[in-house]
Design a protein around this motif. Structure first.
Motif, PDB file in Angstrom:
ATOM      1  N   ALA A   6     -21.913  -7.280 -12.217  1.00 23.23           N
ATOM      2  CA  ALA A   6     -23.298  -6.830 -12.058  1.00 23.23           C
ATOM      3  C   ALA A   6     -24.002  -7.618 -10.958  1.00 23.23           C
ATOM      4  O   ALA A   6     -24.765  -7.044 -10.167  1.00 23.23           O
ATOM      5  CB  ALA A   6     -24.054  -6.961 -13.383  1.00 23.23           C
ATOM      6  N   CYS A   7     -23.750  -8.919 -10.886  1.00 19.96           N
ATOM      7  CA  CYS A   7     -24.357  -9.744  -9.832  1.00 19.96           C
ATOM      8  C   CYS A   7     -23.868  -9.323  -8.457  1.00 19.96           C
ATOM      9  O   CYS A   7     -24.648  -9.165  -7.519  1.00 19.96           O
ATOM     10  CB  CYS A   7     -24.051 -11.224 -10.058  1.00 19.96           C
ATOM     11  SG  CYS A   7     -24.920 -11.963 -11.448  1.00 19.96           S
ATOM     12  N   LEU A   8     -22.567  -9.130  -8.315  1.00 16.49           N
ATOM     13  CA  LEU A   8     -21.983  -8.759  -7.020  1.00 16.49           C
ATOM     14  C   LEU A   8     -22.485  -7.392  -6.554  1.00 16.49           C
ATOM     15  O   LEU A   8     -22.842  -7.219  -5.388  1.00 16.49           O
ATOM     16  CB  LEU A   8     -20.459  -8.775  -7.100  1.00 16.49           C
ATOM     17  CG  LEU A   8     -19.824 -10.161  -7.272  1.00 16.49           C
ATOM     18  CD1 LEU A   8     -18.356 -10.028  -7.656  1.00 16.49           C
ATOM     19  CD2 LEU A   8     -19.983 -10.989  -6.011  1.00 16.49           C
ATOM     20  N   VAL A   9     -22.543  -6.439  -7.459  1.00 19.39           N
ATOM     21  CA  VAL A   9     -23.009  -5.094  -7.112  1.00 19.39           C
ATOM     22  C   VAL A   9     -24.480  -5.129  -6.711  1.00 19.39           C
ATOM     23  O   VAL A   9     -24.876  -4.569  -5.678  1.00 19.39           O
ATOM     24  CB  VAL A   9     -22.773  -4.106  -8.278  1.00 19.39           C
ATOM     25  CG1 VAL A   9     -23.511  -2.795  -8.057  1.00 19.39           C
ATOM     26  CG2 VAL A   9     -21.284  -3.853  -8.454  1.00 19.39           C
ATOM     27  N   ALA A  10     -25.316  -5.800  -7.493  1.00 22.88           N
ATOM     28  CA  ALA A  10     -26.749  -5.854  -7.204  1.00 22.88           C
ATOM     29  C   ALA A  10     -27.016  -6.528  -5.858  1.00 22.88           C
ATOM     30  O   ALA A  10     -27.815  -6.037  -5.052  1.00 22.88           O
ATOM     31  CB  ALA A  10     -27.480  -6.588  -8.330  1.00 22.88           C
ATOM     32  N   ALA A  25     -19.750 -10.121   3.991  1.00 24.70           N
ATOM     33  CA  ALA A  25     -18.285 -10.225   3.975  1.00 24.70           C
ATOM     34  C   ALA A  25     -17.818 -11.062   2.788  1.00 24.70           C
ATOM     35  O   ALA A  25     -16.804 -10.748   2.154  1.00 24.70           O
ATOM     36  CB  ALA A  25     -17.789 -10.832   5.286  1.00 24.70           C
ATOM     37  N   ASP A  26     -18.558 -12.107   2.465  1.00 21.98           N
ATOM     38  CA  ASP A  26     -18.209 -12.959   1.342  1.00 21.98           C
ATOM     39  C   ASP A  26     -18.374 -12.209   0.015  1.00 21.98           C
ATOM     40  O   ASP A  26     -17.551 -12.334  -0.888  1.00 21.98           O
ATOM     41  CB  ASP A  26     -19.087 -14.214   1.365  1.00 21.98           C
ATOM     42  CG  ASP A  26     -18.417 -15.415   0.725  1.00 21.98           C
ATOM     43  OD1 ASP A  26     -17.206 -15.365   0.422  1.00 21.98           O
ATOM     44  OD2 ASP A  26     -19.122 -16.423   0.534  1.00 21.98           O
ATOM     45  N   LEU A  27     -19.435 -11.410  -0.110  1.00 26.07           N
ATOM     46  CA  LEU A  27     -19.615 -10.588  -1.317  1.00 26.07           C
ATOM     47  C   LEU A  27     -18.434  -9.634  -1.486  1.00 26.07           C
ATOM     48  O   LEU A  27     -17.921  -9.459  -2.580  1.00 26.07           O
ATOM     49  CB  LEU A  27     -20.908  -9.773  -1.235  1.00 26.07           C
ATOM     50  CG  LEU A  27     -22.220 -10.483  -1.506  1.00 26.07           C
ATOM     51  CD1 LEU A  27     -23.391  -9.561  -1.196  1.00 26.07           C
ATOM     52  CD2 LEU A  27     -22.290 -10.983  -2.937  1.00 26.07           C
ATOM     53  N   ARG A  84     -15.697  -1.720  -7.299  1.00 29.32           N
ATOM     54  CA  ARG A  84     -14.607  -1.349  -6.391  1.00 29.32           C
ATOM     55  C   ARG A  84     -15.170  -0.893  -5.036  1.00 29.32           C
ATOM     56  O   ARG A  84     -14.568  -1.145  -3.994  1.00 29.32           O
ATOM     57  CB  ARG A  84     -13.730  -0.263  -7.006  1.00 29.32           C
ATOM     58  CG  ARG A  84     -12.869  -0.788  -8.157  1.00 29.32           C
ATOM     59  CD  ARG A  84     -11.959   0.312  -8.720  1.00 29.32           C
ATOM     60  NE  ARG A  84     -11.365  -0.106  -9.982  1.00 29.32           N
ATOM     61  CZ  ARG A  84     -10.301  -0.901 -10.075  1.00 29.32           C
ATOM     62  NH1 ARG A  84      -9.708  -1.368  -8.995  1.00 29.32           N
ATOM     63  NH2 ARG A  84      -9.818  -1.222 -11.275  1.00 29.32           N
ATOM     64  N   ALA A  85     -16.321  -0.230  -5.049  1.00 22.01           N
ATOM     65  CA  ALA A  85     -16.959   0.186  -3.792  1.00 22.01           C
ATOM     66  C   ALA A  85     -17.390  -1.027  -2.983  1.00 22.01           C
ATOM     67  O   ALA A  85     -17.233  -1.052  -1.753  1.00 22.01           O
ATOM     68  CB  ALA A  85     -18.144   1.099  -4.083  1.00 22.01           C
ATOM     69  N   VAL A  86     -17.926  -2.051  -3.638  1.00 20.33           N
ATOM     70  CA  VAL A  86     -18.308  -3.288  -2.947  1.00 20.33           C
ATOM     71  C   VAL A  86     -17.060  -3.928  -2.353  1.00 20.33           C
ATOM     72  O   VAL A  86     -17.055  -4.348  -1.184  1.00 20.33           O
ATOM     73  CB  VAL A  86     -19.021  -4.277  -3.898  1.00 20.33           C
ATOM     74  CG1 VAL A  86     -19.237  -5.630  -3.225  1.00 20.33           C
ATOM     75  CG2 VAL A  86     -20.347  -3.708  -4.379  1.00 20.33           C
ATOM     76  N   ALA A  87     -15.993  -3.991  -3.123  1.00 22.72           N
ATOM     77  CA  ALA A  87     -14.737  -4.623  -2.677  1.00 22.72           C
ATOM     78  C   ALA A  87     -14.146  -3.882  -1.469  1.00 22.72           C
ATOM     79  O   ALA A  87     -13.576  -4.498  -0.572  1.00 22.72           O
ATOM     80  CB  ALA A  87     -13.731  -4.653  -3.814  1.00 22.72           C
ATOM     81  N   ALA A  88     -14.316  -2.567  -1.441  1.00 18.60           N
ATOM     82  CA  ALA A  88     -13.748  -1.769  -0.355  1.00 18.60           C
ATOM     83  C   ALA A  88     -14.582  -1.876   0.919  1.00 18.60           C
ATOM     84  O   ALA A  88     -14.104  -1.584   2.006  1.00 18.60           O
ATOM     85  CB  ALA A  88     -13.643  -0.313  -0.785  1.00 18.60           C
ATOM     86  N   GLY A  89     -15.860  -2.297   0.756  1.00 15.53           N
ATOM     87  CA  GLY A  89     -16.725  -2.451   1.932  1.00 15.53           C
ATOM     88  C   GLY A  89     -17.387  -1.160   2.262  1.00 15.53           C
ATOM     89  O   GLY A  89     -17.874  -0.852   3.265  1.00 15.53           O
TER      90      GLY A  89
END
Length: 139
Positions: free
Chosen positions: A46-50, A103-105, A134-139
């Motif tokens: 939740a933190c990473l997505v937000a 990029a770090d996120l 997964r969308a955050v991870a994919a960029g």
């Protein structure tokens, strides 16, 4: 595979004990060139997505509030030239590069997805959907 991530600005550490692939609890930190923001015992995804959504909004807004649904407080992000500040619960981290932070996120999200997928496989569960993470991870 470790149960933590430590990048330039973003760090997380999964809680000790049994890992819940669908709701991973842990400690979340943002370390700036100056200052640190942290949230202990929170839902890491939740933190990473937000924060990823907030950083995207900084492209068109100079200051944004980012609500982490599972926490009572919001992150405040403010663009400052090529950098930004992240304020949370009265603490401020100054980030020198918005692009570096983004990029770090992405890398932190990618590592979390890998750890959770591996744990789900290890205990015989289906991989968690985690569409937004997964969308955050994919960029």
């Amino acid at each position: 595979m470790g149960k933590s991530y430590s990048g330039r600005y973003v760090r997380w550490r999964l809680a000790e004990g049994a890992l819940e692939p669908y709701d991973p609890l842990g400690d979340f930190f943002i370390d700036g060139e100056d200052g640190r923001v942290e949230e202990l015992e929170t839902l890491l995804g939740a933190c990473l997505v937000a924060l990823s959504e907030g950083v995207s909004r900084l492209q068109t807004e100079s200051r944004v509030l980012v609500d982490v649904v599972v926490e009572p407080d919001a992150f405040s992000l403010e663009r400052m030239g090529e950098g930004m500040t992240v304020e949370y619960r009265g603490r401020v981290a100054r980030i020198g590069s918005i692009n570096g932070f983004r990029a770090d996120l992405r890398a932190a999200a990618r590592m979390l997805v890998e750890v959770l997928d591996a744990e789900a496989g290890r205990i015989g569960m289906e991989k968690p959907q985690m569409t937004e993470l997964r969308a955050v991870a994919a960029g």
